[in-house]
Design a protein around this motif. Sequence first.
Motif, PDB file in Angstrom:
ATOM      1  N   ASP A 233       0.892  -1.152  -0.037  1.00  0.00           N
ATOM      2  CA  ASP A 233       0.068  -0.087  -0.119  1.00  0.00           C
ATOM      3  C   ASP A 233       1.026   1.398  -0.093  1.00  0.00           C
ATOM      4  N   ALA A 234       0.471   2.253  -0.632  1.00  0.00           N
ATOM      5  CA  ALA A 234       1.291   3.371  -0.903  1.00  0.00           C
ATOM      6  C   ALA A 234       1.632   3.993   0.218  1.00  0.00           C
ATOM      7  N   HIS A 235       0.495   4.293   1.339  1.00  0.00           N
ATOM      8  CA  HIS A 235       0.870   4.892   2.716  1.00  0.00           C
ATOM      9  C   HIS A 235       1.680   4.162   3.514  1.00  0.00           C
ATOM     10  N   GLU A 236       1.636   2.839   3.598  1.00  0.00           N
ATOM     11  CA  GLU A 236       2.538   1.782   4.382  1.00  0.00           C
ATOM     12  C   GLU A 236       3.782   2.034   3.822  1.00  0.00           C
ATOM     13  N   LEU A 237       4.114   1.877   2.653  1.00  0.00           N
ATOM     14  CA  LEU A 237       5.343   2.214   1.867  1.00  0.00           C
ATOM     15  C   LEU A 237       5.994   3.651   2.285  1.00  0.00           C
ATOM     16  N   GLU A 238       5.208   4.547   2.115  1.00  0.00           N
ATOM     17  CA  GLU A 238       5.813   5.904   2.735  1.00  0.00           C
ATOM     18  C   GLU A 238       6.361   5.743   4.167  1.00  0.00           C
ATOM     19  N   ALA A 239       5.521   5.247   5.011  1.00  0.00           N
ATOM     20  CA  ALA A 239       5.805   5.104   6.285  1.00  0.00           C
ATOM     21  C   ALA A 239       7.084   4.318   6.616  1.00  0.00           C
ATOM     22  N   ALA A 240       7.193   3.238   5.889  1.00  0.00           N
ATOM     23  CA  ALA A 240       8.418   2.398   5.788  1.00  0.00           C
ATOM     24  C   ALA A 240       9.829   3.182   5.795  1.00  0.00           C
ATOM     25  N   VAL A 241       9.593   3.977   4.074  1.00  0.00           N
ATOM     26  CA  VAL A 241      10.552   4.632   3.870  1.00  0.00           C
ATOM     27  C   VAL A 241      11.073   5.635   4.988  1.00  0.00           C
ATOM     28  N   ARG A 242      10.162   6.291   5.628  1.00  0.00           N
ATOM     29  CA  ARG A 242      10.521   7.186   6.765  1.00  0.00           C
ATOM     30  C   ARG A 242      11.269   6.767   7.899  1.00  0.00           C
ATOM     31  N   THR A 322       9.075 -13.028   8.299  1.00  0.00           N
ATOM     32  CA  THR A 322       9.450 -13.915   9.636  1.00  0.00           C
ATOM     33  C   THR A 322       8.053 -13.822  10.377  1.00  0.00           C
ATOM     34  N   ARG A 323       7.739 -14.775  11.546  1.00  0.00           N
ATOM     35  CA  ARG A 323       6.729 -14.988  12.120  1.00  0.00           C
ATOM     36  C   ARG A 323       7.190 -14.185  13.681  1.00  0.00           C
ATOM     37  N   PHE A 324       8.611 -14.086  13.899  1.00  0.00           N
ATOM     38  CA  PHE A 324       9.074 -13.634  15.017  1.00  0.00           C
ATOM     39  C   PHE A 324       8.671 -14.341  16.336  1.00  0.00           C
ATOM     40  N   SER A 325       9.196 -15.675  16.224  1.00  0.00           N
ATOM     41  CA  SER A 325       9.008 -16.632  17.172  1.00  0.00           C
ATOM     42  C   SER A 325       9.780 -16.506  18.347  1.00  0.00           C
ATOM     43  N   ASP A 326       9.660 -17.167  19.475  1.00  0.00           N
ATOM     44  CA  ASP A 326      10.426 -16.574  20.765  1.00  0.00           C
ATOM     45  C   ASP A 326      11.803 -17.120  20.496  1.00  0.00           C
ATOM     46  N   LEU A 345       7.713  -6.429   6.958  1.00  0.00           N
ATOM     47  CA  LEU A 345       7.246  -6.749   5.548  1.00  0.00           C
ATOM     48  C   LEU A 345       6.923  -8.289   5.510  1.00  0.00           C
ATOM     49  N   ASN A 346       5.697  -8.422   5.577  1.00  0.00           N
ATOM     50  CA  ASN A 346       5.052  -9.826   5.497  1.00  0.00           C
ATOM     51  C   ASN A 346       3.748  -9.859   4.548  1.00  0.00           C
ATOM     52  N   ILE A 347       3.439 -10.953   3.959  1.00  0.00           N
ATOM     53  CA  ILE A 347       2.413 -11.220   3.153  1.00  0.00           C
ATOM     54  C   ILE A 347       0.925 -11.396   4.023  1.00  0.00           C
ATOM     55  N   THR A 348       1.163 -11.778   5.264  1.00  0.00           N
ATOM     56  CA  THR A 348       0.058 -11.658   5.858  1.00  0.00           C
ATOM     57  C   THR A 348       0.074 -10.461   6.988  1.00  0.00           C
ATOM     58  N   ALA A 349      -1.295  -9.913   7.175  1.00  0.00           N
ATOM     59  CA  ALA A 349      -1.378  -8.886   7.929  1.00  0.00           C
ATOM     60  C   ALA A 349      -0.969  -9.324   9.214  1.00  0.00           C
ATOM     61  N   PHE A 350      -1.648 -10.527   9.594  1.00  0.00           N
ATOM     62  CA  PHE A 350      -1.367 -11.039  11.002  1.00  0.00           C
ATOM     63  C   PHE A 350       0.157 -10.984  11.549  1.00  0.00           C
ATOM     64  N   ASP A 351       0.847 -11.327  10.717  1.00  0.00           N
ATOM     65  CA  ASP A 351       2.172 -11.275  11.050  1.00  0.00           C
ATOM     66  C   ASP A 351       2.958 -10.013  10.876  1.00  0.00           C
ATOM     67  N   ALA A 352       2.352  -9.231  10.068  1.00  0.00           N
ATOM     68  CA  ALA A 352       3.027  -7.722   9.986  1.00  0.00           C
ATOM     69  C   ALA A 352       2.740  -6.946  10.876  1.00  0.00           C
ATOM     70  N   HIS A 353       1.758  -7.154  11.661  1.00  0.00           N
ATOM     71  CA  HIS A 353       1.383  -6.405  12.756  1.00  0.00           C
ATOM     72  C   HIS A 353       2.234  -6.764  14.265  1.00  0.00           C
ATOM     73  N   LYS A 354       2.783  -7.811  14.357  1.00  0.00           N
ATOM     74  CA  LYS A 354       3.440  -8.270  15.393  1.00  0.00           C
ATOM     75  C   LYS A 354       4.333  -7.391  16.064  1.00  0.00           C
ATOM     76  N   LEU A 355       4.631  -7.262  17.392  1.00  0.00           N
ATOM     77  CA  LEU A 355       5.491  -6.347  18.065  1.00  0.00           C
ATOM     78  C   LEU A 355       5.246  -5.028  17.832  1.00  0.00           C
ATOM     79  N   ALA A 356       3.997  -4.501  17.547  1.00  0.00           N
ATOM     80  CA  ALA A 356       3.481  -3.144  17.092  1.00  0.00           C
ATOM     81  C   ALA A 356       4.238  -2.748  16.229  1.00  0.00           C
ATOM     82  N   ALA A 357       4.504  -3.462  15.292  1.00  0.00           N
ATOM     83  CA  ALA A 357       5.272  -2.964  13.999  1.00  0.00           C
ATOM     84  C   ALA A 357       4.495  -2.013  13.036  1.00  0.00           C
ATOM     85  N   LEU A 358       5.276  -1.114  12.415  1.00  0.00           N
ATOM     86  CA  LEU A 358       4.778  -0.681  11.149  1.00  0.00           C
ATOM     87  C   LEU A 358       4.628  -1.838  10.251  1.00  0.00           C
ATOM     88  N   PRO A 359       3.384  -1.945   9.811  1.00  0.00           N
ATOM     89  CA  PRO A 359       3.257  -3.127   8.891  1.00  0.00           C
ATOM     90  C   PRO A 359       3.600  -2.627   7.170  1.00  0.00           C
TER      91      PRO A 359
END
Length: 648
Positions: A233-242, A322-326, A345-359
């Motif tokens: 998504d363009a918005h997510e990409l711009e946030a990632a670049v910043r 990555t799933r960011f396992s223990d 950066l993950n193909i699933t939103a479930f994994d992309a939001h782990k650790l309160a990340a910028l997805p």
Amino acid sequence: MSPTSPANPGRPTRRLTTAQALVAFLARQYTERDGRRQRLISATWGIFGHGNVAGIGQALVEAGGCGNGTAAHPMPYLQGRNEQAMVHAAVGYARQSGRLSAHAVTTSIGPGATNLVTGAALATINRLPVLLLPGDTFATRPADPVLQQLEVPHAGDVSVNDCLRPVSRYFDRITRPEALIPAALQAMRVLADPAETGAVTLALPQDVQAEAYDWPLDFFAERDWHVRRPVPDAHELEAAVRAVRSARRPLIVAGGGIRHSAAEETLAAFTAATRIPVASTQAGKGALRHDHPADVGGIGYTGTATADELARTADLVIGVGTRFSDFTTASGTLFADPAVRFLHLNITAFDAHKLAALPLVADARAGLEALTAALAGRGYRVDPAYETEYTGAKEAWEERVEASFATPDPTARPTQTQVLGLLDALATEDDILINAAGSLPGDLHKLWRQRSRDQYHVEYGYSCMGYEIPAAIGVLLALGAREPHRPVWALVGDGTYLMNPTEIVTAVQENLPLKLLILQNHGYASIGGLSESVGAERFGTAYRHRDAEGGFTGPPLPVDLAANAASLGMRVLRATTVDELREALSEARGAAGPTCVYVETETPDTVSGPPPAQAWWDVPVAETASRPAAVKAREEYDRQAAARRRHL
């Protein structure tokens, strides 16, 4: 064939049993990605009993399963010895095939079906496609209960196959022939979906398998399932670049999504532009070659000192696939900078939001391409001092690897790390190493020098003992005629070998050049070490006779695993010294048929043992205890747990 049917007025049909229709359907399904097309279900594994012999078994005969039919779209059949192992073989095949081709697995009802559960969990946890076709009890219930049926007094529609629901990405029970049409299409959708894939189960009541129906011919048309590459998504990409541009000490954590997306070259291009170092999870090892300047090795509890020190001081952690396992996060203690942020950066939103990340929800390759392009005109590159720091630390770690691999006495019994060193010296980029459990995954993650994207095949999502031998068979089947020269090694300890050696018979039957390396250390070495560290005093982890007090401290059990492998049809090479092992490994590597190398390993010392863990792993310790070992272990546990944090 009948021209029309009351159930399908005006449409041409073909009369087949439900099982025949399913096999014919599966033989005509394809995946397509980047212009490459291949069979989605290329073969079916099976062990037959009363729940599938007259249904799927007969349908495979019709489809020329053993090459003796005339079907236009044959469905090859593979004979297994253990249902769990058949799933492991299918998973190995799917991983080596880039998740673009898979195998089906059919079983009878009862124990044959429940034996699938462990393999299904492994497939789903690792996001790898496999189609499960367990037989089920009668839908029409003419005999109730039937042999092996589970009776549930409060629910007549429950069978043992319901155990597969929580470990399947899609589950359906086909209680009428016509119900197969939507269920089969949904099954293919999930198998080919890069975000949803895993184990898919179609439970098949034995009477429905054999029931005939007039199937619309459109059901059997060749169908292509496009494997998509979603872009960010363009918005997510711009946030990632910043986020990247503001980072001083960024670190990439490469996961299995890099491999599934075939994004290795894209990752290399991204690091060439930014000089950001790359650490790898177990599934991600191979994202870069070991000698790539940006590769800093494994991360987490089984990681390198280089990667883990970078993780502790990173201000931006960029997870890719990555799933960011223990094990990766060291149970929430590794990423220690108070201001650390995460970009996933993950193909699933479930994994992309782990650790309160910028997805950044996207395919790994498409996402890295977009991120590289977006950064290109903005001049981002890490500080040269940071690059010098991590390359120097990597050189220091390489010296520790060399010390672990060193074999100063060629006449001595080798340690486990020396065994890996001898294999490392022999391997080229063609070799593939398969492992899943015990102490080997930790040693391999820290020490192995990966030379190609698919050389390092360690299943550590489920870390399932007994995976290695059948998975190696699956890999060999995936290589097939395209790359028959590639040596495939299954590395197992004695504990793992005793869990599941049965598919040796399959390797012998198919004359597959499996290289089996058995390391005999008389017990569960990995859990023995863990047991000692948590105050459980290695209880129940040694393979030894009982002593006078009833413990297991007597002489080692007189178990000859080499003789067992030979009895199953393998050629066996025994080695007792470093020199003998070097020669045996070389001979096995060049062998044309299934070959086993057996070696009894020595307890490591400070010179030839692996480096200790560079991070922590949370295994709770008894809060109250009378034995000194447990009391001391709890003190250490409390000290380590104090560093744990939630990233919010």
